[in-house]
Design a protein around this motif. Structure first.
Motif, PDB file in Angstrom:
ATOM      1  N   GLU A  72      39.193 -37.923 -79.635  1.00 18.66           N
ATOM      2  CA  GLU A  72      39.607 -36.740 -78.850  1.00 18.66           C
ATOM      3  C   GLU A  72      38.601 -36.463 -77.739  1.00 18.66           C
ATOM      4  O   GLU A  72      38.969 -36.039 -76.648  1.00 18.66           O
ATOM      5  CB  GLU A  72      39.770 -35.502 -79.750  1.00 18.66           C
ATOM      6  CG  GLU A  72      40.991 -35.546 -80.679  1.00 18.66           C
ATOM      7  CD  GLU A  72      42.351 -35.439 -79.969  1.00 18.66           C
ATOM      8  OE1 GLU A  72      42.425 -34.903 -78.847  1.00 18.66           O
ATOM      9  OE2 GLU A  72      43.359 -35.922 -80.548  1.00 18.66           O
ATOM     10  N   LYS A  73      37.308 -36.740 -78.024  1.00 20.91           N
ATOM     11  CA  LYS A  73      36.295 -36.557 -76.965  1.00 20.91           C
ATOM     12  C   LYS A  73      36.544 -37.562 -75.846  1.00 20.91           C
ATOM     13  O   LYS A  73      36.445 -37.236 -74.664  1.00 20.91           O
ATOM     14  CB  LYS A  73      34.889 -36.738 -77.528  1.00 20.91           C
ATOM     15  CG  LYS A  73      34.415 -35.535 -78.318  1.00 20.91           C
ATOM     16  CD  LYS A  73      32.973 -35.709 -78.758  1.00 20.91           C
ATOM     17  CE  LYS A  73      32.547 -34.523 -79.606  1.00 20.91           C
ATOM     18  NZ  LYS A  73      31.316 -34.788 -80.349  1.00 20.91           N
ATOM     19  N   ALA A  75      37.842 -37.134 -84.197  1.00 18.83           N
ATOM     20  CA  ALA A  75      36.943 -36.292 -83.402  1.00 18.83           C
ATOM     21  C   ALA A  75      36.401 -37.080 -82.203  1.00 18.83           C
ATOM     22  O   ALA A  75      36.411 -36.589 -81.064  1.00 18.83           O
ATOM     23  CB  ALA A  75      35.799 -35.790 -84.283  1.00 18.83           C
ATOM     24  N   ILE A  76      35.989 -38.336 -82.451  1.00 20.07           N
ATOM     25  CA  ILE A  76      35.409 -39.146 -81.361  1.00 20.07           C
ATOM     26  C   ILE A  76      36.487 -39.505 -80.335  1.00 20.07           C
ATOM     27  O   ILE A  76      36.290 -39.384 -79.125  1.00 20.07           O
ATOM     28  CB  ILE A  76      34.730 -40.415 -81.932  1.00 20.07           C
ATOM     29  CG1 ILE A  76      33.507 -40.009 -82.762  1.00 20.07           C
ATOM     30  CG2 ILE A  76      34.340 -41.394 -80.829  1.00 20.07           C
ATOM     31  CD1 ILE A  76      32.888 -41.132 -83.585  1.00 20.07           C
ATOM     32  N   ASP A  86      40.513 -35.845 -67.865  1.00 14.23           N
ATOM     33  CA  ASP A  86      39.873 -34.845 -67.016  1.00 14.23           C
ATOM     34  C   ASP A  86      40.209 -35.094 -65.540  1.00 14.23           C
ATOM     35  O   ASP A  86      39.860 -36.146 -64.981  1.00 14.23           O
ATOM     36  CB  ASP A  86      38.355 -34.947 -67.249  1.00 14.23           C
ATOM     37  CG  ASP A  86      37.580 -33.864 -66.510  1.00 14.23           C
ATOM     38  OD1 ASP A  86      38.128 -33.280 -65.549  1.00 14.23           O
ATOM     39  OD2 ASP A  86      36.424 -33.617 -66.892  1.00 14.23           O
ATOM     40  N   SER A 137      39.411 -36.459 -73.706  1.00 10.17           N
ATOM     41  CA  SER A 137      39.171 -35.440 -72.674  1.00 10.17           C
ATOM     42  C   SER A 137      38.471 -36.041 -71.459  1.00 10.17           C
ATOM     43  O   SER A 137      38.715 -35.602 -70.335  1.00 10.17           O
ATOM     44  CB  SER A 137      38.452 -34.204 -73.236  1.00 10.17           C
ATOM     45  OG  SER A 137      37.320 -34.605 -73.907  1.00 10.17           O
ATOM     46  N   ILE A 138      37.645 -37.071 -71.655  1.00 16.82           N
ATOM     47  CA  ILE A 138      37.025 -37.745 -70.485  1.00 16.82           C
ATOM     48  C   ILE A 138      38.133 -38.445 -69.679  1.00 16.82           C
ATOM     49  O   ILE A 138      38.201 -38.343 -68.456  1.00 16.82           O
ATOM     50  CB  ILE A 138      35.974 -38.801 -70.932  1.00 16.82           C
ATOM     51  CG1 ILE A 138      34.830 -38.132 -71.698  1.00 16.82           C
ATOM     52  CG2 ILE A 138      35.444 -39.585 -69.726  1.00 16.82           C
ATOM     53  CD1 ILE A 138      33.859 -39.107 -72.348  1.00 16.82           C
TER      54      ILE A 138
END
Ligand code: TMP
Length: 214
Positions: free
Chosen positions: A52-53, A49-50, A60, A56-57
């Motif tokens: 994947e965050k 979960a971490i 982006d 995305s940064i």
């Protein structure tokens, strides 16, 4: 010499964008499972979960102001998390881990692509991974120009893919330099061939590594 620290086998697969990694990974998984391995597939950056965050940064397209140091550290941070949360536990349990990209992507993209200090990146990643390295790494070798044609078919491009052809050419040359530097771990696979021929070559290396259980 290959350092085998855990019971499980650790395989990473690398290459420039559009090299055909995602076609080969399910084939390797199926083959290894057929040979009696309990296989988990992970992708980098991501897989928790971490992570994947953080992914995305990193990807982006709006983050054009990101500095190379931030980029290096974010890839390493995503990696530290997946190592502790998923990869090391899986290897300890004797599972075979197939990782779509690993440290060599940071060496090639940030080290060669961004022309950043490779030795520093190696040090940072040693910290992030606790020094746990793949038993074998497949570098899917295809000229970035040919790969571009494949990628045209894909939908949107991310921040790294937006860097353009010169960048991809440096990354590709970087992977070759890494394969020369770490020849016992990194195997160059001619990825211009058809899917089955590419897979046969990968299979040969897996058999040599002893990845084929009886
Ligand atoms: P992917 O498209 O294979 O999922 O990878 C995401 C992008 O991130 C890809 O363009 C390669 C890049 N990348 C790096 O620049 N450094 C790294 O350490 C990793 C793992 C990926």
């Amino acid at each position: 010499m290959l350092r085998i620290k855990y019971k499980g086998l650790f395989i990473s697969i690398e290459g420039t964008d559009g090299c055909g990694k995602s076609t080969q990974i399910p084939l390797i998984k199926e083959y290894m499972e057929g040979a009696g391995h309990n296989v988990v597939v992970m992708r980098e950056p991501g897989g928790t979960a971490i992570s994947e965050k953080i992914r995305s940064i990193l990807l982006d397209t709006g983050n054009t102001a990101m500095s190379t140091k931030t980029e290096i550290l974010l890839y390493a941070a995503a990696r530290a998390q997946i190592m502790e949360e998923k990869i090391i536990p899986a290897l300890k349990e004797g599972k075979t881990v197939i990782c779509d990209r690993f440290v060599d992507s940071s060496y090639a993209y940030q080290g060669f692509g961004r022309d950043s200090d490779l030795e520093e990146i190696i040090r940072i990643n040693k910290f992030a991974t606790s020094g746990v390295m793949p038993n074998i790494t497949f570098f899917m070798d295809i000229s970035p120009k040919v790969a571009l044609k494949r990628r045209m078919a894909a939908a949107a491009t991310d921040r790294i893919e937006n860097e353009g052809m010169d960048f991809q050419v440096h990354v590709h040359a970087g992977f070759h330099a890494l394969a020369k530097r770490f020849p016992e771990r990194i195997k160059v696979i001619d990825a211009t061939q058809d899917v089955n021929s590419v897979f046969s070559k990968i299979k040969e290396y897996i058999i040599l590594l002893g990845g084929q259980k009886s």
